[in-house]
Design a protein around this motif. Sequence first.
Motif, short mmCIF file in Angstrom:
data_model
loop_
_atom_site.label_atom_id
_atom_site.label_comp_id
_atom_site.label_asym_id
_atom_site.label_seq_id
_atom_site.Cartn_x
_atom_site.Cartn_y
_atom_site.Cartn_z
N ALA A 66 0.83 -1.20 0.00
CA ALA A 66 0.00 0.00 0.00
C ALA A 66 0.87 1.25 0.00
O ALA A 66 0.52 2.27 -0.58
N LEU A 67 2.04 1.15 0.65
CA LEU A 67 2.94 2.31 0.71
C LEU A 67 3.76 2.45 -0.57
O LEU A 67 4.59 3.33 -0.67
N GLY A 68 3.54 1.54 -1.50
CA GLY A 68 4.17 1.71 -2.81
C GLY A 68 5.32 0.77 -3.09
O GLY A 68 6.06 0.98 -4.04
N ALA A 69 5.48 -0.29 -2.26
CA ALA A 69 6.55 -1.26 -2.56
C ALA A 69 6.16 -2.05 -3.80
O ALA A 69 5.10 -2.64 -3.83
N PRO A 87 -2.60 -6.90 -2.50
CA PRO A 87 -2.50 -5.97 -1.36
C PRO A 87 -3.79 -5.86 -0.56
O PRO A 87 -3.75 -5.71 0.66
N ILE A 88 -4.93 -5.94 -1.24
CA ILE A 88 -6.21 -5.80 -0.52
C ILE A 88 -6.40 -6.98 0.42
O ILE A 88 -6.70 -6.82 1.60
N ASN A 122 -10.52 1.14 -2.12
CA ASN A 122 -9.46 0.37 -2.78
C ASN A 122 -9.18 0.90 -4.18
O ASN A 122 -8.04 0.94 -4.62
N LEU A 168 -5.30 0.44 -5.17
CA LEU A 168 -5.01 -0.93 -4.75
C LEU A 168 -5.73 -1.89 -5.69
O LEU A 168 -5.40 -3.07 -5.77
N ASP A 169 -6.74 -1.39 -6.38
CA ASP A 169 -7.57 -2.22 -7.23
C ASP A 169 -7.97 -1.41 -8.47
O ASP A 169 -7.94 -0.18 -8.44
N ASP A 191 0.57 -3.41 -12.63
CA ASP A 191 0.91 -3.50 -11.20
C ASP A 191 2.05 -2.56 -10.80
O ASP A 191 1.99 -1.90 -9.76
N SER A 232 1.91 0.49 -8.15
CA SER A 232 2.82 0.60 -7.00
C SER A 232 3.41 2.00 -6.94
O SER A 232 3.45 2.63 -5.89
N ALA A 233 3.88 2.46 -8.09
CA ALA A 233 4.52 3.77 -8.15
C ALA A 233 3.51 4.87 -7.82
O ALA A 233 3.84 5.83 -7.12
N ARG A 239 0.77 4.55 -5.94
CA ARG A 239 0.50 4.49 -4.49
C ARG A 239 1.62 5.16 -3.71
O ARG A 239 1.40 5.85 -2.73
N ASN A 240 2.83 4.94 -4.22
CA ASN A 240 4.00 5.49 -3.52
C ASN A 240 4.06 7.01 -3.59
O ASN A 240 4.31 7.67 -2.59
N PHE A 288 -1.73 6.58 2.64
CA PHE A 288 -2.78 5.82 3.32
C PHE A 288 -2.72 6.03 4.83
O PHE A 288 -1.65 6.02 5.42
#
Lengths: 424, 262
Positions: A337-340, A417-418, B53, B58-59, B78, B82-83, B85-86, B91
């Motif tokens: 969630a933090l972007g990993a 992730p969810i 989400n 996330l979705d 994906d 990720s990028a 979200r980062n 969150f």
Amino acid sequence: MGIWENVLLAIAGLRANRMRALLTMLGIIIGISAVITISTLGSVMQSFISGAFSDLVTMDSINVYSTQKPDPARNYYLEEDDYSIECINDMADRFSDDISAYAISAGTASGTVSDGKKSRNINIKGVNEYGIKADSFKMLKGRNVSAEDIEKYRQVCVISNRQAKTLFGSVDNALGKTFTAYVKSDNKSSTMRDYTIIGIYEYKMPAIISMLVGGRQDNDWNSDVYAPYSTICRETNTEVRFYYFTVYAKDANKAPEVAQKIKEYFDETFYANNDSYMCYTEANSQQLDQINNVLNIVKIVMSVIAAISLLVGGIGVMNIMLVSVTERTREIGVRKALGAPNSAIRIQFIVESVIICLIGGIIGITIGVSMGMIASIIAKATIAPPIFTVIVAMGFSMLIGVFFGYYPANKAAKLDPIEALRYE
Amino acid sequence: MSTVISLNGIVKRFYIGQPNELEILHGMTFDVEAGTFVSIVGQSGSGKSTLMNIIGALDRPTEGKYLLDGLDISTANDATLSAIRNKKIGFVFQTFNLISRTSALKNVELPMLYGGIGPKERHDRAMELLRIVDMEERALHQPSELSGGQKQRVAIARAMANNPSIILADEPTGALDSRTGRLVMDLFHKLHEEQGKTIVFITHNNELAAETDRIITIADGNVINDTGLRNKPTAARKLSQSDLPEGAAESGVAAVAGKEGK
């Protein structure tokens, strides 16, 4: 995100669960130390046995035998099947460029030595001037049996330093003394003869025998008396014939080649018309090669068994990594969630598994090398630390880390992730 | 005023093509302007979590288009998600979700670690953020040594680590007593007013929702009420929510996504 940051992250992860990491490492420690200890022990054994073998024989020697052909015309043996002194001399002339000497020993007789007070049983071996060398003994005092002694049928002999001590008190005292021996032969009753001691050889128990009898150096295992073969053959009333003799190559490296040439020579000359017997030669270096081959196989088999324990250790790592992934599902979800990215999660777990294996490997190598060193000190063999094995073991333990870490790491990387965030 | 979140006909279905196919969101459409403190309110089972989400990248939606800061999330892979979200989303969870056995400071550094920011800069910025949430003195404490409210403040600092376009808070006061919840809520107000953050606040607490600029109420996968912007944006809200010039943020995401894409 650099590899160093991954390493720090992994170390933090492992420190969070020290006991578990340690137990997992134990499998790798045992596996790696077993492989190294056993391969070092193998080298110790190999060096010990080849050392013992070198004690018994020299690398330039070639043994020449008379042997039955694979499809012999007769099943009994005739005197003419054995080498005559003439044919041996012809061979020596023919190969004078390749061989330095030959040693013969014939007409072994058993007898009793007596100095009037004490008596003991002995073997008298009829030899030429190289017979003592062929038995791996060195002269200590006086002189060896000479060609002249042989030619003149002299009643002389060379005895061991220990016989000298037993019979005459000391080595110096024995030289020049005469003793009487009763020699028994097949077709003659016991003959009593005087033998003058012209030399003393140093009796040394070969290491391998010493190991078998438990290192008791005073054990009177083999303590032959050497006399000119002509004299002994006359005593025992046997013709001078040799079933076996030893040839010394000038160049030890060429011994196998010379051995082959000698075999061909005898088969074409001495055995040309023999329907049942032929020549068989073997260089000692070839024998050593054979021994080494066998030892290598033993070493490999033992290492494979040790490697199985390493495999079990690796499976242990995989098991724990799977548990760890399940246990940290939520953490993985948070990281995602933090972007990993998936790759970062995968690398994190692989690095963790590699670190477990690497630390385990280093400890295992330390234990294995120490055990090997202790073994080599006990066996009095100087074995260099197995650098190659150490490097291979290091690489291999890292490989185990990657191999057994990949599946759990990939499982972690692919977590949704969810789902992972929802995991309780 | 620019649009940060743009949802257009968002449909989310599960078990697609199977007998038990389930449609949770039935075509949601709304925009959120930059600098807004918006709350999304709904009962359990209303589709709140599914919506969160999707907003949180996330979705992906089954149908419809979702643009976050102009970037199309609906079709991103994906690595790109990720990028995003980062860089774009911070969150804040109901249960804090700090990484255990890791100090508050390291927790705040984490998004920057994944964002490829160097150790020195990471540390300095994390300390600055902890100062903002008034947790500077607890920087080296582990989550187990912190109270619920303190954990949530660390989590908020972590959410702001990469200076995201939105802070997505899912019931951030849900696990806290009312007094601590109040403090956390005040912190959100502070961030909103002083830093001009766009905050998406998901809750079923109507009282807390009433404090925000705009309330979107959802039920059964549809928006049933949207108050729209109830207050005029303050001067602070007009401040750019990012220090980056227009477009730089996108290219940053694209670069990271490209690097991590397979």
